[in-house]
Enzyme design. Structure first.
Site, PDB file in Angstrom:
ATOM      1  N   LYS A   1       1.223   4.336  -2.824  1.00  0.00           N
ATOM      2  CA  LYS A   1       1.018   5.763  -2.557  1.00  0.00           C
ATOM      3  C   LYS A   1       2.315   6.557  -2.796  1.00  0.00           C
ATOM      4  CE  LYS A   1      -3.368   5.715  -1.863  1.00  0.00           C
ATOM      5  NZ  LYS A   1      -4.296   6.483  -2.738  1.00  0.00           N
TER       6      LYS A   1
ATOM      7  N   TYR B   1       0.844  -1.207   0.000  1.00  0.00           N
ATOM      8  CA  TYR B   1       0.000   0.000   0.000  1.00  0.00           C
ATOM      9  C   TYR B   1       0.877   1.255   0.000  1.00  0.00           C
ATOM     10  CZ  TYR B   1      -3.318   3.560   1.289  1.00  0.00           C
ATOM     11  OH  TYR B   1      -4.063   4.722   1.296  1.00  0.00           O
TER      12      TYR B   1
END
Ligand code: 8X3
Length: 257
Positions: A161, A157
């Site tokens: 990002k 994750y």
């Protein structure tokens, strides 16, 4: 707001959370919105709300951003009168699982990469050429504090990002000779369905990141996005980190109970 200053805003991941709140905030400021997500039924409800509460216009586009074909077909189905997109909000994104890498599920990794990175690229690739032709436009990406700081259980994750941040920065450099603007809005803890998805439907565990704090809500981020979009043309808000007051970093949170 008069008709000439009304903008057309396309928002991905508009069926819930920050995306739905962003659609409502743009509609509140009299802009018209194209609502994109997989869940058409949710989008139709949001469209009805927007048209009833703000007498603004909304279009629904069923779209799976992780599929190039879905992105291409959805955008091709837009009426001519909606093709001139002034603001693109790349909001669609998700976290799947909190496992450490050694235990991680490669299917979860692929889902995150496909949506958070692939989706942003596919949609941008389709909409940016029109902005360039017209010499105007604003791309607003929803990143995360996880793009600035990594944490255990978030390797992929956080990587996605970080990628959003890198893509945003490269794109801004590529567009420096144009009037186009590129912004990333990077939230910390925002209480939305995001956490329920991250914890794979376990609603009790999904509450834990927000326990003992007052987290942000989708509207807090939506207001920042609309603020960035409404700066005068010579002002670019490049990167905005937004956190709950009780969160100082991705991993430092003050909890009251
Ligand atoms: C999600 C925010 O703080 O869980 O983008 O990384 S955080």
């Amino acid at each position: 707001m008069n008709q000439t200053s009304q903008k057309t805003v396309l928002i991905t991941g508009a069926s819930a959370g920050i995306g739905a709140a962003t659609a409502l905030e743009f509609a509140r400021s009299s802009d018209r919105v194209i609502l994109c997500a997989r869940r058409r039924d949710r989008l139709e409800i949001l469209k009805d709300k927007i048209e009833a509460d703000f007498s603004s216009e909304a279009q629904v586009l069923e779209m799976d951003v992780s599929s190039r074909q879905s992105v291409d077909l959805s955008l091709a189905s837009l009426d001519d009168s909606w093709r001139r997109i002034d603001i693109l909000v790349n909001n669609a994104g998700m976290a799947a699982g909190v496992d450490k890498l050694a235990d991680g599920d490669p299917d979860d990794w692929k889902t995150m990469l496909d949506i958070n990175v692939g989706g942003l690229l596919y949609v941008t690739r389709k909409i940016l050429p029109g902005m360039l032709e017209r010499g105007s436009g604003h791309i607003i990406n929803v990143g995360s504090i996880a793009g600035h700081e990594s944490y255990p259980g978030g390797a992929v994750y956080c990587a996605t990002k970080s990628a959003v941040r890198a893509i945003t920065n490269s794109l801004r450099m590529e567009l420096v000779d144009t009037a186009l603007r590129v912004t990333t809005v990077d939230p910390g803890l925002v209480e939305t369905e995001f956490s329920i998805v991250r914890f794979k439907g376990d609603k009790e565990r999904a509450r834990t990141p927000y326990q003992g704090i007052e987290p942000l809500v989708g509207k807090d981020i939506a207001e920042v996005i609309v603020f960035a979009a409404n700066r005068p043309p010579h002002v670019s808000l490049n990167e905005i980190i937004v956190m709950p007051t009780s969160q100082a970093s991705a991993t430092l949170v003050s909890r009251k109970n």
